[in-house]
Design a protein around this motif. Structure first.
Motif, short mmCIF file in Angstrom:
data_model
loop_
_atom_site.label_atom_id
_atom_site.label_comp_id
_atom_site.label_asym_id
_atom_site.label_seq_id
_atom_site.Cartn_x
_atom_site.Cartn_y
_atom_site.Cartn_z
N VAL A 3 46.01 26.55 39.01
CA VAL A 3 45.19 25.25 38.29
C VAL A 3 43.78 25.39 38.50
O VAL A 3 42.95 25.15 37.59
CB VAL A 3 45.97 24.13 38.45
N VAL A 45 41.74 27.84 39.36
CA VAL A 45 41.40 29.08 38.75
C VAL A 45 41.41 28.75 36.96
O VAL A 45 40.31 28.82 36.51
CB VAL A 45 42.05 30.34 39.09
N LEU A 46 42.24 28.02 36.77
CA LEU A 46 42.29 27.86 35.36
C LEU A 46 41.15 26.88 34.77
O LEU A 46 40.45 27.00 33.79
CB LEU A 46 43.76 27.05 34.80
N THR A 73 37.91 28.26 34.01
CA THR A 73 37.89 29.12 32.97
C THR A 73 37.00 28.26 31.69
O THR A 73 36.75 28.65 30.94
CB THR A 73 39.08 29.99 32.46
N HIS A 96 33.12 31.84 27.63
CA HIS A 96 33.30 33.14 28.25
C HIS A 96 32.36 34.27 28.22
O HIS A 96 31.53 34.48 27.25
CB HIS A 96 34.57 33.70 27.11
N ARG A 121 35.54 27.90 25.51
CA ARG A 121 36.84 27.81 25.80
C ARG A 121 37.10 26.49 26.45
O ARG A 121 36.59 25.94 27.29
CB ARG A 121 37.40 28.69 26.96
N PHE A 122 38.35 25.70 25.98
CA PHE A 122 38.64 24.45 26.44
C PHE A 122 37.46 23.20 26.33
O PHE A 122 37.57 22.56 27.22
CB PHE A 122 39.15 24.25 27.80
N GLY A 138 37.72 31.24 41.28
CA GLY A 138 37.86 31.50 39.87
C GLY A 138 37.21 32.57 39.07
O GLY A 138 37.58 33.35 38.62
N GLU A 149 38.26 36.15 37.66
CA GLU A 149 38.05 36.67 36.33
C GLU A 149 37.12 37.71 36.16
O GLU A 149 37.42 38.73 35.38
CB GLU A 149 37.81 35.49 35.34
#
Lengths: 186, 496
Positions: free
Chosen positions: B172, B174-175, B178, B182, B189-190, B440, B444
């Motif tokens: 979570v 790492v999520l 993000t 990007h 993103r988000f 994170g 990535e």
């Protein structure tokens, strides 16, 4: 009111196998973790939907790695891990007891009231400014937590925020939002 | 040799020395206070170090880390309330010894063992960091990705009740990393159209929220808990007989603690518990354990402080945090514009040696402060929670806001605190999430680079022996809880 004898499990007769099944199921799957699993999976589903809403980019620019690729990979990892949560107690020495230790007591109202108070202070933070917000925390939180020595509360509410403001603004050059104090400052 | 001297000379500045002293005092204080911990204190101090020189800032945070590990033992021994998780094992024998009227002896043993553990690990730090950084310089993106995955997999065995929950927490984290733009495509993103979220979620606000706010809500439920206190303490340095008795335990714990510290993600708590278990296993006086055995104090104390120095090795040499607190120190390095990892050693070696020097000074400082001020530090538990925790919230508020003068960060802090509180109730600790959050971007970036290099062919990862080694270690750490009973059974049957 409730003076009828409660039937023992062995007296139930035809329902015994059903009871056994329930016992087996509850022994295999940990109830609170099952609920937790459903919540996490629902959250993952929602986030997955959000990833599908990301702006599309040409294949050449994405180089086969579109922006949703990595978050979706993580979501699948979380989903796989989460699916094992209801069965995790089977691999723990103390089983369910160990997992339920922290959540067996209900959240006390004081924790919710504290969270709401701090929420309120953050809502008003920009208007009040940093210093007034600090004073409010120091005035409101101690009595909420049961402190009754008014002199100490007021001394704390004045001395502590002023010291923090003085030390941090002068020594560490931290910016303090003036808020409504700006109206009274030259 | 020149970078070593340059680094140590940086600390000669009286202001830097003063900051190290402040770090030690704050560290021992928060370490001694149950509920407050060194990761929390480092997280709270982090935003206030923006205005400082990087060396001064990191030296202060590293000193706090060292002293905080020791500070927990004071209250563990005197009031059976470990101020910090690494001191839990110290209470097993420290408190019974104090109850026998030998509180001073217990504190002296803890302090001396801690210093020996700390200094030992710093020597290893000094020798291992350049070597590890040299090796890491040859790493390409696939190797780095595999290393980061290994570090995340180690979360499975980080202290806590549940390996799976630690892994979920790390993923979570790492999520969350993000969120924002990007880097490859420039797609948001988000962010939900919010300009504040385009830059991503600032880890400082999340750290403060998880460690300080979450604990504040937790503490609000324990206002009626009172602690038993042991009075009249005259702290004594260990006698020759005591020292002779524990010297091998200390040495063993030094090696064990440093090794555990060097392993990514494993921190002082794991080291202390293993140090205690090993002290008991090798002791001739097993029956004395739990009743005030000197080895039961020296073992965990040497191990947890050795782990603190050991944890700095992967943090500085590889950019992979060795523990929860070093994850925050890593965040501080990033905040001050450094690129943690092998390049740090290559480009600014004097900086690494300055941190080494600061930690060395901190070790001797907390020996002095701990011995002279143990009575005082035991009294800080008298500070009423009704004033202590509002003060912590004030620091959280100011810290979260001052990082980028943005109200958005204050909201992030508050939400992270509430989420952290709920997470803790369900067995999810804050440290794995923080590790994931900090690792994170590295994961990535390296994965994306590798996939581009490999033309999206996953199998090409296995062409590198280093990647294979890290993947093997990853599998081992993930499945260790399942295979360790098997090993134990085999070991037992072979010894019988």
């Amino acid at each position: 009111m409730n003076d009828q004898p409660v039937p023992k499990e062995r007296d139930i007769g035809p329902e015994t196998s059903e009871v056994r099944k329930e016992t087996f199921a509850s022994a295999l799957v940990h109830g609170p973790d099952l609920v937790l699993t459903v919540i996490i999976l629902a959250f993952c589903g929602l986030v997955y939907y959000w990833t599908s809403e990301f702006e599309e980019v040409p294949q050449l620019l994405a180089q086969n790695l579109p922006p949703e690729w990595f978050p979706q990979l993580l979501l699948w990892t979380i989903i796989v891990l989460t699916l094992s949560l209801p069965f995790e107690h089977l691999f723990l020495k103390a089983g369910k007891k160990e997992l339920d230790e922290d959540r067996k007591a209900k959240v006390q109202p004081i924790a919710i009231i504290t969270a709401l108070l701090l929420f309120g202070i953050v809502v008003m933070f920009e208007t009040l400014g940093t210093i007034i917000s600090m004073i409010l925390v120091c005035i409101l939180l101690p009595p909420l937590w049961g402190e009754r020595r008014l002199k100490m509360i007021f001394s704390f509410a004045i001395i502590f925020p002023s010291t923090v403001a003085f030390v941090f603004s002068n020594l560490l050059k931290v910016y303090f939002e003036p808020g409504i104090l700006a109206l009274f400052l030259p | 040799m020149e970078p070593v001297i340059t680094g140590l000379l940086l600390l000669a500045d009286p202001f830097n020395f003063f900051l190290i002293f402040c770090g030690v005092v704050v560290g021992v204080t928060v370490g001694a206070l149950p509920g407050l911990s060194s990761p929390m204190a480092v997280a709270l101090l982090l935003p206030f170090t923006i205005g400082l020189e990087p060396v001064a800032a990191i030296a202060m945070l590293a000193s706090l880390y060292c002293a905080g590990t020791f500070g927990g033992s004071i209250t563990a021994i005197l009031i059976n309330a470990p101020g910090a998780p690494p001191a839990v094992a110290t209470a097993f024998d420290g408190y019974p010894m104090a109850q026998r009227g030998e509180a001073g002896r217990a504190l002296g043993l803890a302090a001396v063992s801690s210093v020996i553990g700390g200094v030992f690990s710093l020597v290893v730090f000094l020798l291992a960091t350049p070597m590890l950084a040299k090796v890491a310089l040859s790493f390409n993106p696939p190797e780095y990705f595999a290393l980061a995955v290994f570090a995340l997999s180690m979360l499975a065995s980080i202290s806590g009740k549940s390996s799976i929950r630690n892994l979920i927490g790390g993923t979570v984290g790492v999520l969350i990393s993000t969120i924002g733009i990007h880097l490859t495509t420039g797609v948001e993103r988000f962010t939900f159209g919010s300009p504040e979220m385009s830059d991503g979620i600032h880890f400082v606000a999340v750290l403060i929220g998880l460690f300080a706010m979450g604990e504040l809500l937790n503490q609000s439920q324990t206002l009626k808990v009172t602690l038993e206190r042991i009075e009249s303490i005259v702290v004594k340095l260990p006698s020759r007989a005591d020292f002779n008795r524990v010297k091998w335990t200390i040495l063993r714990s030094c090696g064990l603690g440093t090794f555990i510290g060097i392993l990514p993600a494993e921190g002082s708590t794991v080291a202390a518990i293993m140090g205690y278990n090993e002290a008991k296993r090798w002791s001739k006086n097993k029956e004395e354990f739990g009743k005030g055995c000197p080895e039961g104090i020296a073992g965990p104390e040497a191990a947890n402080n050795a782990a603190a120095g050991g944890a700095m090795v992967p943090t500085l040499a590889l950019g992979i945090p060795g523990s929860g607190t070093t994850a925050i120190i890593l965040a501080a390095l990033i905040m001050h514009g450094f690129r943690p990892g092998p390049y740090l050693m290559n480009e600014t070696p004097h900086f690494i040696y300055a941190i080494f020097g600061a930690m060395l000074i901190a070790n001797f400082m907390f020996l002095g402060i701990g011995l002279a001020g143990a009575k005082l530090f035991s009294r800080i538990t008298l500070i009423p929670k009704t004033f202590l925790w509002p003060a912590v919230f004030v620091f959280s508020l100011v810290g979260a806001y001052s990082y980028s003068s943005s109200l958005f960060d204050v909201w992030v802090m508050l939400i992270a605190g509430i989420v952290g509180f709920v997470m803790r109730r369900h067995g999810f600790g804050p440290a794995p999430l923080v590790m994931g959050l900090i690792l994170g971007p590295l994961v990535e970036e390296r994965l994306s680079q590798s996939m581009i290099l490999f033309d999206n062919n996953w199998f090409r990862f296995f062409e590198s022996p280093i990647v294979n080694l890290f993947f093997f270690l990853t599998a081992l750490s993930l499945f260790w809880p399942l295979i360790s009973p098997l090993f134990k059974r085999l070991f037992r049957s072979s010894t019988q």
